[in-house]
Design an enzyme around this catalytic site. Structure first.
Site, PDB file in Angstrom:
ATOM      1  N   CYS A   1       0.844  -1.187   0.000  1.00 57.74           N
ATOM      2  CA  CYS A   1       0.000   0.000   0.000  1.00 57.74           C
ATOM      3  C   CYS A   1       0.880   1.237   0.000  1.00 57.74           C
ATOM      4  O   CYS A   1       1.960   1.260   0.598  1.00 57.74           O
ATOM      5  CB  CYS A   1      -0.894  -0.019   1.228  1.00 57.74           C
ATOM      6  SG  CYS A   1      -1.835   1.506   1.499  1.00 57.74           S
TER       7      CYS A   1
ATOM      8  N   HIS B   1      -7.564   5.259  -4.306  1.00 61.39           N
ATOM      9  CA  HIS B   1      -7.061   5.248  -5.678  1.00 61.39           C
ATOM     10  C   HIS B   1      -6.235   3.992  -5.916  1.00 61.39           C
ATOM     11  O   HIS B   1      -5.460   3.581  -5.043  1.00 61.39           O
ATOM     12  CB  HIS B   1      -6.209   6.484  -5.951  1.00 61.39           C
ATOM     13  CG  HIS B   1      -6.938   7.773  -5.763  1.00 61.39           C
ATOM     14  ND1 HIS B   1      -6.279   8.992  -5.608  1.00 61.39           N
ATOM     15  CD2 HIS B   1      -8.269   8.053  -5.708  1.00 61.39           C
ATOM     16  CE1 HIS B   1      -7.176   9.956  -5.465  1.00 61.39           C
ATOM     17  NE2 HIS B   1      -8.383   9.407  -5.514  1.00 61.39           N
TER      18      HIS B   1
ATOM     19  N   GLU C   1      -7.686  -0.846   1.426  1.00 63.84           N
ATOM     20  CA  GLU C   1      -7.816   0.607   1.246  1.00 63.84           C
ATOM     21  C   GLU C   1      -9.109   1.128   1.857  1.00 63.84           C
ATOM     22  O   GLU C   1      -9.157   2.255   2.355  1.00 63.84           O
ATOM     23  CB  GLU C   1      -7.742   0.965  -0.242  1.00 63.84           C
ATOM     24  CG  GLU C   1      -6.435   0.567  -0.917  1.00 63.84           C
ATOM     25  CD  GLU C   1      -5.209   1.134  -0.236  1.00 63.84           C
ATOM     26  OE1 GLU C   1      -5.279   2.261   0.297  1.00 63.84           O
ATOM     27  OE2 GLU C   1      -4.168   0.448  -0.238  1.00 63.84           O
TER      28      GLU C   1
ATOM     29  N   HIS D   1      -1.869   1.624   9.183  1.00 65.51           N
ATOM     30  CA  HIS D   1      -1.294   0.304   9.009  1.00 65.51           C
ATOM     31  C   HIS D   1      -1.067  -0.385  10.350  1.00 65.51           C
ATOM     32  O   HIS D   1      -0.742   0.262  11.349  1.00 65.51           O
ATOM     33  CB  HIS D   1       0.029   0.399   8.259  1.00 65.51           C
ATOM     34  CG  HIS D   1      -0.149   0.610   6.794  1.00 65.51           C
ATOM     35  ND1 HIS D   1       0.757   1.297   6.005  1.00 65.51           N
ATOM     36  CD2 HIS D   1      -1.151   0.222   5.957  1.00 65.51           C
ATOM     37  CE1 HIS D   1       0.318   1.317   4.761  1.00 65.51           C
ATOM     38  NE2 HIS D   1      -0.840   0.680   4.714  1.00 65.51           N
TER      39      HIS D   1
ATOM     40  N   MET E   1      -4.687  -5.043   7.528  1.00 64.67           N
ATOM     41  CA  MET E   1      -4.167  -3.679   7.478  1.00 64.67           C
ATOM     42  C   MET E   1      -2.644  -3.613   7.594  1.00 64.67           C
ATOM     43  O   MET E   1      -2.087  -2.533   7.721  1.00 64.67           O
ATOM     44  CB  MET E   1      -4.817  -2.829   8.565  1.00 64.67           C
ATOM     45  CG  MET E   1      -6.307  -2.580   8.356  1.00 64.67           C
ATOM     46  SD  MET E   1      -6.726  -1.980   6.696  1.00 64.67           S
ATOM     47  CE  MET E   1      -5.871  -0.405   6.669  1.00 64.67           C
TER      48      MET E   1
END
Length: 497
Positions: free
Chosen positions: A85, A203, A226, A235, A243
């Protein structure tokens, strides 16, 4: 001092496991950029001194479950290059403070920036999606990803088909006006990023090959991660948490672990019923799209086969000149005049098949079907799996996760394509023939990493990748035509539907 850091990096990289690349200066620069991007250092302090760099590396190693040395060793450099991520990580000190609060029964808001939604029903909207995934398939995956969090908290979600929505999901390429640090970097690296409440945006990098049933990055997993950010979660340092910052493959375990659940409940509370609904990753392995009846927003009139708006996993012809198209757990047959069957379930035709097929071919010598997936291969005589199969074909020198395979009549053998090489296979022993693999350059004009290939009954060979095809002349050994298969090839069944 900067030269001192470089010298130490040279020492770390050269002496650790014989790791020959990247160049020490590049490794240092890449590590500094990485540590800044993900919140371990500040830009103005990037080149400050060795102590600060070592401290940042230590924090990163600790949160990444690596041996904590402060050195840019091989494992650390490789971990930095894993897909993940694009959001920043929580600091070690802050995590320890919050973890101690949890142990001491202080219900602190863990992994948040004290930002949350002040309502318990949110709407979401899907602004766009990859061209090769159907709208319904994406909608089903998004719905399931939101429901994953709704099952363990007091939150509820619904899709908004028009007008404003609380959370918006979109796919972008490269720099998309989120700032240079958030520009997408192509395949690998940062897969996606999101914004905390109450901006409500996530996104996704359009350059990735996203998938919901096999090859590519699993979009559902990244969606669910996300969405966690859009709800206010940062996180998690727990390696198995959804996560956690690095890309997580679907497995048999629960997708949300205790840390994910505690974090979301600290923000929004438990479900009103008091019951948690946890589901293992295997429940989300496939999002099949072929069921238009009763699906909201889906019409049955003039509906083309699903694969016409997507990419397929494998294709082949049998000896009856019937064309097979494989995608996920389903396959279609297409006659020579382009008439397409209803979708069939793979395991209803073949016994004990793979969950999905990465490559398939029919032998031109005996009509047997070959399926390939991962390191294994399957061989069928009609619908019956032959004794001793599936086999671990990689033990015989065959490549793992082949790009595609076909029966090549001029050689009288199966040919497997993988990356920049091709392998000629002995069907009897399933071993690679002498003097192979060879360079793909022998097949002039064929791109690397094609996803499907077959020999047409007229003798032409067609390679497929994405929405494009390349027609290969086996007499002259070169590409003679190319285009978009769904639009140009009537025999593939998309123009006649």
């Amino acid at each position: 001092m900067h030269n001192t850091i470089i010298s130490l990096v040279i020492l770390f990289i050269i002496t650790d496991l014989g790791f020959p690349y990247p160049a020490p200066e590049d490794a240092l620069h890449n590590a500094q950029v990485f540590l800044e991007k993900y919140g371990y250092t500040e830009k103005e302090k990037r080149d400050a001194n060795l102590v600060q760099l070592e401290a940042a590396v230590r924090h990163y190693q600790w949160l990444s479950h690596l041996p904590v040395s402060g050195h840019l060793d091989v494992r650390t450099v490789l971990q930095m290059n894993e897909p993940r991520c694009g959001m920043k990580d929580i600091s070690q000190a802050r995590w320890l403070e919050q973890f101690n609060g949890l142990v001491n029964r202080k219900r602190k808001k863990r992994y948040t920036l004290n930002k949350k939604w002040y309502k318990h029903h949110l709407t979401y909207q899907i602004l766009n999606w990859p061209w090769y995934l159907s709208p319904h398939q994406v909608r089903q995956a998004v719905k399931a990803a939101f429901q994953l969090w709704g099952n363990v908290s007091s939150m509820a979600f619904s899709e908004s088909m028009s007008g404003a929505a609380d959370i918006r999901l979109a796919f972008f390429d490269g720099d998309h006006n989120d700032g240079a640090i958030n520009a997408f970097d192509g395949p690998g690296g940062a897969l996606a990023h999101a914004f905390f409440p109450r901006r409500g945006e996530a996104h996704f990098d359009n350059a990735e090959h996203w998938s919901l049933n096999g090859r590519g990055r699993n979009l559902f997993v990244v969606l669910a991660h996300e969405i966690g950010h859009t709800l206010g979660l940062q996180h998690s340092p727990f390696k198995n948490a959804l996560m956690a910052p690095y890309y997580k493959k679907l497995g048999k375990d629960y997708l949300l672990n205790f840390d994910d659940i505690l974090a979301i409940q600290n923000l929004y509370g438990a479900p009103p019923s008091g019951k948690l609904v946890q589901l293992p990753g295997k429940e989300f392995a496939f999002f099949q799209d072929w069921n238009p009846k009763g699906v909201e927003g889906f019409t049955t009139a003039n509906t083309k086969p699903f694969y016409c708006q997507s990419v397929f996993d494998a294709i082949t012809w049998d000896m009856e000149n019937l064309f097979y198209i494989f995608k996920g757990r389903q396959f279609w047959t297409v006659s020579l005049n382009g008439n397409v069957s209803e979708p069939h379930i793979l395991k209803h035709r073949w016994k004990r098949p793979p969950a999905y097929v990465e490559a398939a071919a029919v032998s031109g010598s005996d009509g047997k079907f070959y399926f390939f997936k991962g390191s294994k291969c399957w061989r069928y005589k009609e619908s019956k799996l032959e004794a001793g199969f599936p086999q671990k074909c990689s033990d015989y020198g065959l490549p793992q996760h082949p790009d595609t395979v076909l029966y090549f009549q001029p050689l009288g053998h199966l040919v497997i394509f993988k990356g920049t090489k091709y392998y000629v296979i002995n069907e009897e022993t399933l071993t690679v023939e002498p003097y192979y693999p060879r360079s793909l350059k022998d097949w002039k004009g064929i791109p690397t990493e094609t996803t499907a290939v077959l020999t047409h009954p007229d003798g032409s060979i067609y390679f497929f990748k994405g929405e494009k095809y390349w027609m290969f002349d086996q007499d002259n050994l070169r590409v003679t035509a190319s285009g978009k298969w769904a639009e140009d090839l009537s025999w593939i069944g998309c123009k006649n539907s």
